[in-house]
Design an enzyme around this catalytic site. Structure first.
Site, PDB file in Angstrom:
ATOM      1  N   ARG A 147       0.875  -1.177   0.000  1.00  0.00           N
ATOM      2  CA  ARG A 147       0.000   0.000   0.000  1.00  0.00           C
ATOM      3  C   ARG A 147       0.916   1.231   0.000  1.00  0.00           C
ATOM      4  O   ARG A 147       2.006   1.203   0.565  1.00  0.00           O
ATOM      5  CB  ARG A 147      -0.893   0.016   1.234  1.00  0.00           C
ATOM      6  CG  ARG A 147      -1.832  -1.183   1.348  1.00  0.00           C
ATOM      7  CD  ARG A 147      -2.596  -1.167   2.662  1.00  0.00           C
ATOM      8  NE  ARG A 147      -3.501  -2.297   2.774  1.00  0.00           N
ATOM      9  CZ  ARG A 147      -3.183  -3.475   3.302  1.00  0.00           C
ATOM     10  NH1 ARG A 147      -1.952  -3.669   3.792  1.00  0.00           N
ATOM     11  NH2 ARG A 147      -4.056  -4.452   3.367  1.00  0.00           N
ATOM     12  N   LYS A 178      -1.742  -2.757   7.491  1.00  0.00           N
ATOM     13  CA  LYS A 178      -3.086  -2.424   7.938  1.00  0.00           C
ATOM     14  C   LYS A 178      -3.470  -3.275   9.143  1.00  0.00           C
ATOM     15  O   LYS A 178      -3.245  -4.474   9.165  1.00  0.00           O
ATOM     16  CB  LYS A 178      -4.071  -2.657   6.783  1.00  0.00           C
ATOM     17  CG  LYS A 178      -5.436  -2.057   6.976  1.00  0.00           C
ATOM     18  CD  LYS A 178      -6.240  -2.206   5.700  1.00  0.00           C
ATOM     19  CE  LYS A 178      -7.609  -1.573   5.834  1.00  0.00           C
ATOM     20  NZ  LYS A 178      -8.395  -1.717   4.589  1.00  0.00           N
ATOM     21  N   HIS A 247      -2.470   3.374  -5.550  1.00  0.00           N
ATOM     22  CA  HIS A 247      -3.069   2.084  -5.199  1.00  0.00           C
ATOM     23  C   HIS A 247      -3.232   1.201  -6.432  1.00  0.00           C
ATOM     24  O   HIS A 247      -3.276  -0.025  -6.327  1.00  0.00           O
ATOM     25  CB  HIS A 247      -4.419   2.296  -4.505  1.00  0.00           C
ATOM     26  CG  HIS A 247      -4.806   1.162  -3.601  1.00  0.00           C
ATOM     27  ND1 HIS A 247      -4.111   0.848  -2.446  1.00  0.00           N
ATOM     28  CD2 HIS A 247      -5.806   0.250  -3.684  1.00  0.00           C
ATOM     29  CE1 HIS A 247      -4.667  -0.194  -1.850  1.00  0.00           C
ATOM     30  NE2 HIS A 247      -5.695  -0.578  -2.596  1.00  0.00           N
ATOM     31  N   ARG A 250      -0.523  -1.334  -6.834  1.00  0.00           N
ATOM     32  CA  ARG A 250      -0.763  -2.532  -6.009  1.00  0.00           C
ATOM     33  C   ARG A 250      -1.712  -3.490  -6.737  1.00  0.00           C
ATOM     34  O   ARG A 250      -1.482  -4.701  -6.768  1.00  0.00           O
ATOM     35  CB  ARG A 250      -1.343  -2.098  -4.663  1.00  0.00           C
ATOM     36  CG  ARG A 250      -1.751  -3.219  -3.714  1.00  0.00           C
ATOM     37  CD  ARG A 250      -2.154  -2.584  -2.388  1.00  0.00           C
ATOM     38  NE  ARG A 250      -2.950  -3.435  -1.527  1.00  0.00           N
ATOM     39  CZ  ARG A 250      -2.456  -4.299  -0.643  1.00  0.00           C
ATOM     40  NH1 ARG A 250      -1.158  -4.466  -0.541  1.00  0.00           N
ATOM     41  NH2 ARG A 250      -3.257  -5.013   0.140  1.00  0.00           N
ATOM     42  N   HIS A 273      -3.717  -9.447   2.930  1.00  0.00           N
ATOM     43  CA  HIS A 273      -5.171  -9.516   3.114  1.00  0.00           C
ATOM     44  C   HIS A 273      -5.510 -10.457   4.264  1.00  0.00           C
ATOM     45  O   HIS A 273      -4.865 -11.499   4.441  1.00  0.00           O
ATOM     46  CB  HIS A 273      -5.849 -10.034   1.843  1.00  0.00           C
ATOM     47  CG  HIS A 273      -5.925  -9.022   0.746  1.00  0.00           C
ATOM     48  ND1 HIS A 273      -6.133  -9.352  -0.578  1.00  0.00           N
ATOM     49  CD2 HIS A 273      -5.830  -7.662   0.771  1.00  0.00           C
ATOM     50  CE1 HIS A 273      -6.160  -8.259  -1.307  1.00  0.00           C
ATOM     51  NE2 HIS A 273      -5.981  -7.223  -0.517  1.00  0.00           N
ATOM     52  N   TYR A 282      -9.258 -10.021  -7.945  1.00  0.00           N
ATOM     53  CA  TYR A 282      -8.323  -9.985  -9.064  1.00  0.00           C
ATOM     54  C   TYR A 282      -8.608 -11.066 -10.094  1.00  0.00           C
ATOM     55  O   TYR A 282      -8.178 -10.952 -11.238  1.00  0.00           O
ATOM     56  CB  TYR A 282      -6.884 -10.082  -8.549  1.00  0.00           C
ATOM     57  CG  TYR A 282      -6.548  -8.910  -7.665  1.00  0.00           C
ATOM     58  CD1 TYR A 282      -6.402  -7.635  -8.203  1.00  0.00           C
ATOM     59  CD2 TYR A 282      -6.422  -9.047  -6.282  1.00  0.00           C
ATOM     60  CE1 TYR A 282      -6.136  -6.537  -7.391  1.00  0.00           C
ATOM     61  CE2 TYR A 282      -6.145  -7.960  -5.471  1.00  0.00           C
ATOM     62  CZ  TYR A 282      -6.012  -6.712  -6.043  1.00  0.00           C
ATOM     63  OH  TYR A 282      -5.755  -5.628  -5.246  1.00  0.00           O
TER      64      TYR A 282
END
Length: 308
Positions: A147, A178, A247, A250, A273, A282
């Site tokens: 990120r 995150k 972003h 990414r 994630h 994706y």
């Protein structure tokens, strides 16, 4: 983290998110924004279940917010009311029976592998200190899928240690992303070379005394400034600047790995994630591209085009 515009119960809620749940400042700011927006319509401490049903219904159908933003707003309200009820700020939880509406996840727009290489090659041609900085950041982002906030938060001490590691561990970067979740990402040789080149000119950058790899006036290089720089670079690369964002790099990293046959669980690990469902978006990008390839290159399509 006191804020003059925040009531005490909201301050207590935000503190709980940081201390107990380990959420980032950006996530807490998003919760605060959504709750403050709701408080413009609702009396948060006095709202009934009927009030909340009416509010959520209007929020969902008035069309002023994207469905994803609606879901985030409702999620914020569910969490704050759970906290308010547990801490005895309210006698009932008016969000107890209200669920978060489902929405179709948006399919991210990404550059092709050829366009990404073109973008990096254009950046590499600019040999000024700022040009080398953009080139190094691009290689870092596309090498790791970080990120933008994670990339800009890397300290100079951390990067120097990574670049000086032994051969077995060279390029292994451990970071907290995150939700304060720790993971390891890997710098390609291209990324390492670009960062070493950038470090050789970093002292020429403004605010180079700041401790971040990419320094800025208030700490690190601002994300908004990075975004503007990428759009200028896109124009120079003959790419529509609307299709590029920090972003988006990414997204491109993940999509291109998938197109090259890398499994979803490996990509999930690279991206940090929590849930595989976040990574599965994706597959839609890849399916969309494959569909377009079939339309463009299937032999029967050529025959149809010649007949018409």
């Amino acid at each position: 983290m006191a804020h003059l515009d925040h009531p005490s119960w909201l301050e207590a809620f935000l503190e709980m998110l940081i201390v107990e749940k380990g959420l980032s400042k950006n996530t807490c700011d998003a919760y605060a924004f959504d709750i403050i927006e709701a408080s413009k319509t609702l009396d948060i401490l006095q709202a009934s279940s009927c009030d909340m049903l009416h509010y959520v219904h209007n929020l969902s159908f008035e069309g002023s917010l994207h469905p994803r933003s609606v879901a985030r707003r409702i999620s914020a309200l569910r969490q704050v009311y759970q906290f308010l009820y547990q801490e005895d700020y309210v006698k009932i939880n008016p969000m107890a029976d209200i669920s978060i509406p489902q929405y179709a996840p948006s399919i991210p727009q990404v550059l092709t592998m050829e366009e990404m290489r073109q973008l990096i090659d254009t950046a590499k041609q600019n040999t000024s200190a700022k040009g080398i900085r953009m080139y190094a950041l691009l290689e870092l982002l596309y090498s790791t899928g970080l990120r933008i906030s994670e990339a800009l938060s890397i300290s100079l001490v951390t990067l120097n240690a990574v670049l000086q590691e032994t051969q077995e561990q060279a390029g292994m970067l451990c970071l907290r992303g995150k939700g304060d979740k720790e993971r390891i990402v890997f710098l390609t040789q291209n990324a390492q070379d670009a960062l070493i080149l950038y470090l050789s000119v970093r002292s020429k950058m403004p605010f180079s005394k700041n401790p971040y790899v990419f320094p800025g006036k208030s700490g690190h290089w601002p994300r908004q400034s990075v975004g503007r720089g990428l759009k200028v670079l896109a124009l120079r690369s003959h790419i529509d600047p609307k299709r590029i964002s920090p972003h988006g790099i990414r997204h491109g990293f993940a999509t291109h790995l998938l197109e090259q046959g890398v499994d979803l669980f490996s990509i999930k690990s690279f991206l940090g994630h929590r849930d595989i469902s976040s990574t599965q978006v994706y597959t839609h990008v890849t399916q969309r591209r494959l569909s377009q390839v079939l339309k463009d290159y299937h032999p029967l399509n050529y025959i149809n085009q010649e007949l018409h």
